[in-house]
Design a protein around this motif. Structure first.
Motif, mmCIF file in Angstrom:
data_model
loop_
_atom_site.group_PDB
_atom_site.id
_atom_site.type_symbol
_atom_site.label_atom_id
_atom_site.label_comp_id
_atom_site.label_asym_id
_atom_site.label_seq_id
_atom_site.Cartn_x
_atom_site.Cartn_y
_atom_site.Cartn_z
ATOM 1 N N PRO A 205 0.875 -1.224 0.144
ATOM 2 C CA PRO A 205 -0.001 0.159 -0.122
ATOM 3 C C PRO A 205 0.959 1.344 -0.047
ATOM 4 C CG PRO A 205 0.096 -0.860 2.162
ATOM 5 C CD PRO A 205 0.892 -1.686 1.159
ATOM 6 N N GLY A 206 2.299 1.200 -0.218
ATOM 7 C CA GLY A 206 3.128 2.219 -0.154
ATOM 8 C C GLY A 206 3.987 2.498 1.054
ATOM 9 N N THR A 207 5.158 3.174 0.840
ATOM 10 C CA THR A 207 5.801 3.322 2.012
ATOM 11 C C THR A 207 5.325 4.220 3.105
ATOM 12 O OG1 THR A 207 7.009 5.137 0.641
ATOM 13 C CG2 THR A 207 7.858 3.070 0.458
ATOM 14 N N GLU A 208 4.526 4.973 2.629
ATOM 15 C CA GLU A 208 3.938 6.155 3.584
ATOM 16 C C GLU A 208 3.081 5.260 4.548
ATOM 17 O OE1 GLU A 208 3.137 5.853 0.547
ATOM 18 O OE2 GLU A 208 0.918 6.385 0.124
ATOM 19 N N PHE A 209 2.777 3.850 4.412
ATOM 20 C CA PHE A 209 1.959 3.074 5.389
ATOM 21 C C PHE A 209 2.800 2.048 5.902
ATOM 22 C CE2 PHE A 209 -1.886 5.298 4.524
ATOM 23 C CZ PHE A 209 -1.990 5.551 2.947
ATOM 24 N N SER A 210 3.892 2.552 6.052
ATOM 25 C CA SER A 210 5.041 1.491 6.615
ATOM 26 C C SER A 210 4.696 1.006 8.066
ATOM 27 C CB SER A 210 6.455 1.605 6.218
ATOM 28 O OG SER A 210 6.816 2.790 6.898
ATOM 29 N N ASP A 211 4.082 2.131 8.742
ATOM 30 C CA ASP A 211 3.874 2.004 10.096
ATOM 31 C C ASP A 211 2.570 1.061 10.355
ATOM 32 O OD1 ASP A 211 5.219 5.213 10.813
ATOM 33 O OD2 ASP A 211 6.099 3.452 10.677
ATOM 34 N N ALA A 212 1.898 0.940 9.373
ATOM 35 C CA ALA A 212 0.592 0.122 9.579
ATOM 36 C C ALA A 212 0.787 -1.076 9.313
ATOM 37 C CB ALA A 212 -0.436 0.615 8.356
ATOM 38 N N LYS A 213 1.874 -1.728 9.282
ATOM 39 C CA LYS A 213 2.197 -3.256 9.274
ATOM 40 C C LYS A 213 1.850 -4.025 10.495
ATOM 41 C CE LYS A 213 5.801 -6.698 7.809
ATOM 42 N NZ LYS A 213 7.199 -6.780 7.408
ATOM 43 N N VAL A 214 0.987 -5.000 10.462
ATOM 44 C CA VAL A 214 0.541 -5.639 11.522
ATOM 45 C C VAL A 214 1.173 -7.198 11.827
ATOM 46 C CG1 VAL A 214 -1.552 -4.392 11.792
ATOM 47 C CG2 VAL A 214 -1.334 -6.496 10.573
ATOM 48 N N GLY A 215 1.947 -7.454 10.655
ATOM 49 C CA GLY A 215 2.914 -8.680 10.768
ATOM 50 C C GLY A 215 3.008 -9.368 9.389
ATOM 51 N N SER A 216 3.387 -10.634 9.400
ATOM 52 C CA SER A 216 3.543 -11.239 8.041
ATOM 53 C C SER A 216 3.224 -12.770 8.187
ATOM 54 C CB SER A 216 4.907 -11.165 7.559
ATOM 55 O OG SER A 216 5.952 -11.783 8.607
ATOM 56 N N THR A 217 2.974 -13.314 7.348
ATOM 57 C CA THR A 217 2.595 -14.763 7.131
ATOM 58 C C THR A 217 3.164 -15.462 5.771
ATOM 59 O OG1 THR A 217 0.702 -16.165 7.262
ATOM 60 C CG2 THR A 217 0.482 -14.272 5.988
ATOM 61 N N ILE A 218 3.125 -16.897 5.954
ATOM 62 C CA ILE A 218 3.570 -17.824 4.884
ATOM 63 C C ILE A 218 2.678 -18.454 4.408
ATOM 64 C CG2 ILE A 218 5.264 -19.419 4.056
ATOM 65 C CD1 ILE A 218 7.306 -18.204 5.739
ATOM 66 N N ILE A 219 1.956 -18.222 3.052
ATOM 67 C CA ILE A 219 0.990 -19.056 2.592
ATOM 68 C C ILE A 219 1.371 -19.778 1.351
ATOM 69 C CG2 ILE A 219 -1.285 -18.915 1.628
ATOM 70 C CD1 ILE A 219 -1.898 -16.349 3.581
ATOM 71 N N ASP A 220 1.548 -20.997 1.212
ATOM 72 C CA ASP A 220 1.644 -21.820 0.157
ATOM 73 C C ASP A 220 3.205 -21.323 -0.332
ATOM 74 O OD1 ASP A 220 -0.716 -23.265 -0.016
ATOM 75 O OD2 ASP A 220 -1.544 -21.620 -1.345
ATOM 76 N N GLY A 221 4.078 -21.311 0.720
ATOM 77 C CA GLY A 221 5.551 -21.029 0.405
ATOM 78 C C GLY A 221 5.747 -19.738 0.225
ATOM 79 N N THR A 222 4.847 -18.671 -0.018
ATOM 80 C CA THR A 222 5.161 -17.347 -0.434
ATOM 81 C C THR A 222 4.873 -16.544 1.122
ATOM 82 O OG1 THR A 222 4.383 -17.490 -2.449
ATOM 83 C CG2 THR A 222 4.534 -15.269 -1.647
#
Length: 726
Positions: A142-159
């Motif tokens: 969603p753009g670098t201006e929303f980097s603070d809006a990151k809530v986590g990460s996940t791996i789905i089907d190897g990605t």
């Protein structure tokens, strides 16, 4: 009880944009937009489609195509959306009811600037716009201006997908609502070039990831395959799309609201043997335990394979006690194979006075839910009072950061047992799970102590005694690589240890051992060999197949055993005449229950077909009943002699072009016996004179093969000769 909706709901939902002026030509599903701001919705089959062009800048073209696809293009636009997917009636389906929702897609896209491809949709109650981005062009949403809006990460089907949440301001309505994003970490689209993208978008997995990140999901408005363009020109062709869904009548994934169980870290180093985990229990480990509230596994000095200690699991009541290793997926290094294969190995000591089987499973679970996914990796029989080498337990899996994983050893009955020398290593890129080739590097070292000496001779003798009579396949005393333990192995090993020979010759028959079910086809796709009836990689079934297609199959306490070896000419250009078909076999049989052995095949001539089955040995109840019924029909049954062997024969003209023939060997070698030897040889031409009139001759071989079926038994079928064409 959960009830899945039997039909995917398809209905139009309320439009999101309320200020729309549409001035364009629409004819069927093909239209061009080139004026004021507009949106357009429609329905084709089970799918809704949607096109939106902000402010009417530039031109947009869209056309529905076959395979649920579409063709679209945009030129000098401000902001454009092209979509196709499923819409839901209001307040009917919530995200938590989605047990499965996968979109298979195949798309080609070209852009000279900003564009992205994936899934877009809306929830209401609460109102949420959501995006799953598979690929993007000049700009990563969603753009670098929303980097603070990151809530986590996940791996789905190897990605790996990065997860975001931020508030979207809708100026025309003077309102705000949240947007959720899952953005794949992939290389961007090549600007100005055609990009081909295909795969599966697991929408349900993204819903689960958002829920686990404490994002609220509501009722579904729509789930659409989506292409967005911004201040750019480009084109897209959705070649095909398919939606596979399972929607339950109640919530199914609230339990995904969990803490990520493993902290991300670098993988473990790999040694020269490919190992990255090696536990010998000379010191404690907190990753082992037994299933239950309190672990009853304890380090013991009373028994060990190497060193002075092992892990003991005492017998406890009437229920088998399962031992697990808590697997941190971040420990696993990357492998050269795709998917990544890993191997588990351990030594198990069975303290019972009889054989006990152990199941080895990969268990995926959540600490706040009883729901589990169990993948059977293998089953191994452990003999009493000895260490059994549990090896070649291979697995692969998709790392889901919201789940936990265990490698679990479970005895099939209550037993006191010990585990030692547990290790994990990298799998081979070309590894086939249930196939074993003899390893010449360990030839003769039967007790795995790194030395070939008199102790190995003792192991060989015990293995020979263990295999006598009840089974043929025994690898613990195998020296010459035929996966048998017999006198020839003892002679080879003794000569080598005593210095009478400087080498240990290997078998030249090309033996390969298959554990559990197997299905094989030769390079010409003509000869096919199959064994079935057990779990995959379950050593209650073993088969040794030689390069000349002689074989030994062995089964242990199974409900059903099936083996067939067939030559199939139906798909190829090679043809064989019945006169060329010289059938010859010799075999030893053992079966504690009922067994049938038959030669079967099809003969063709134009539209005419002759289907035959020759029972060389038979004792299954169904076959006996079938035989007796046929023989009572005196008009269709008779007794014939082929190469000195008498058969009961039954011929049925199923139709004017289809004839069915059964032969039952009258001396029936297996009848009433657990052990028997069977052998025979004949040419099919000998049988044709009994089966066919000259003018009806079916003499072209379509199929010819051997079939073995056994019920509720243990036994083996050892064919040291098997030929269909001399």
């Amino acid at each position: 009880m959960k009830k899945a909706l039997t039909k995917m709901l398809s209905a139009l939902t309320t439009g999101i944009c309320l200020f729309v002026v549409s001035v364009f030509d629409f004819n069927g599903s093909q239209f061009t937009a080139n004026a004021a701001d507009y949106e357009k919705r429609g329905q084709t089959g089970d799918y809704s489609y949607y096109v939106w062009n902000q402010s009417g800048f530039g031109t947009v073209e869209f056309e529905n195509t076959e395979n649920n696809g579409f063709i679209g293009s945009w030129n000098d636009i401000d902001n454009v959306t092209l979509q196709k997917g499923i819409s839901f009636p209001r307040d009917t389906v919530s995200a938590s009811q989605i047990n499965k929702y996968q979109i298979d897609y195949d798309v080609d896209i070209t852009t000279d600037g900003i564009a992205y491809v994936g899934v877009k949709g809306f929830f209401h109650n609460p109102t949420v716009e959501f995006h799953i981005v598979e690929s993007w062009g000049e700009w990563e949403p969603p753009g670098t201006e929303f980097s603070d809006a990151k809530v986590g990460s996940t791996i789905i089907d190897g990605t790996k997908y990065n997860l975001y949440r931020y508030m979207k301001i809708v100026q025309i309505h003077d309102s705000t609502y949240p947007e959720y994003w899952s953005v794949a970490e992939r290389d961007p689209l090549e600007i100005g070039n055609s990009n081909h993208i295909e795969g599966t978008i697991d929408v349900a997995a993204h819903f689960q990831a958002w829920t686990a990140s404490e994002l609220d999901l509501g009722y579904l408005n729509e789930i659409m395959f989506n292409v967005d363009g911004y201040k750019s020109s480009g084109s897209v062709k959705l070649n095909s799309m398919d939606t596979r869904a399972n929607i339950e009548s109640e919530e199914v994934f609230d339990y995904f609201r969990s803490i990520v169980p493993y902290e991300e870290h670098a993988s473990l180093p790999v040694d020269e043997n490919g190992k990255f985990i090696n536990v010998d229990f000379e010191s404690g480990t907190d990753k082992f335990g037994t299933i239950g509230e309190v672990s009853i596994a304890e380090i013991t000095k009373a028994n060990s394979f190497s060193g002075s200690q092992s892990l003991n699991v005492p017998e406890s009541g009437d229920t088998p006690v399962a031992l697990f290793y808590e697997l941190d997926p971040y420990d696993l290094p990357k492998t050269e194979s795709t998917p990544p294969y890993y191997q588990v190995r351990a030594r198990l000591f069975n303290n019972a006075e009889h054989d006990v089987s152990f199941n080895i499973d990969l268990v995926e679970y959540s600490e706040i839910s009883s729901a589990r996914k169990v993948k059977r990796l293998g089953t191994r029989l452990c003999s009493p009072g000895k260490w059994t080498n549990i090896k070649d337990i291979v697995f692969d899996f998709d790392h889901d950061v919201y789940r936990k994983y265990r490698i679990v050893f479970t005895p099939t009955e209550p037993v006191d047992y010990c585990l030692d020398d547990f290790c994990m290593s990298l799998g081979k890129s070309d590894y086939l799970f249930n196939i074993r080739h003899f390893d010449p590097d360990i030839q003769g070292d039967l007790n795995d102590d790194g030395v070939i000496d008199s102790l190995d001779i003792s192991v060989c003798r015990r293995a020979i005694i263990n295999s006598m009579g009840v089974k043929k396949i025994e690898t613990s005393g195998d020296v010459n690589g035929d996966f048998m333990s017999n006198v020839s192995d003892l002679v080879i090993l003794t000569k080598y240890v005593l210095g009478a020979s400087s080498e240990m010759p290997l078998s030249d028959n090309g033996e390969i051992l298959y554990i559990g079910d197997c299905s094989l086809t030769d390079e010409k796709n003509i000869r096919k060999f199959s064994v079935s009836g057990s779990y995959f990689n379950d050593d209650s079934f073993k088969t040794v197949l030689c390069k000349d297609y002689t074989f030994t199959s062995e089964w242990r306490e199974t409900e059903y055993f099936k083996c067939y070896d067939v030559i199939d000419f139906s798909e190829g250009f090679e043809k064989k005449n019945a006169k060329e078909c010289d059938i010859s076999y010799s075999a030893d049989l053992r079966c504690s229950g009922d067994i049938d052995v038959d030669i079967y095949g099809l003969l063709k001539n134009g539209y005419r077909t002759l289907d035959f089955r020759i029972y060389e040995s038979w004792s299954r109840e169904y076959t006996i009943i079938e035989h007796n019924i046929m023989m009572d029909d005196t008009e269709k049954s008779s007794i014939i002699t082929v190469n000195g062997t008498e058969y009961d024969m039954y011929i049925s003209d199923v139709s004017s072009t289809y004839k069915l023939v059964y032969l039952y060997r009258r001396d029936n070698p297996i009848n009433g016996r657990e052990y028997s030897h069977i052998e025979n040889s004949f040419n099919l031409e000998e049988l044709l004179k009994h089966w066919l009139e000259i003018e009806d001759s079916c003499d072209t071989v379509s199929h010819i093969g051997l079939n073995i079926s056994a019920d509720k038994s243990s036994g083996y079928a050892d064919f040291d000769e098997l030929s269909f064409f001399g």
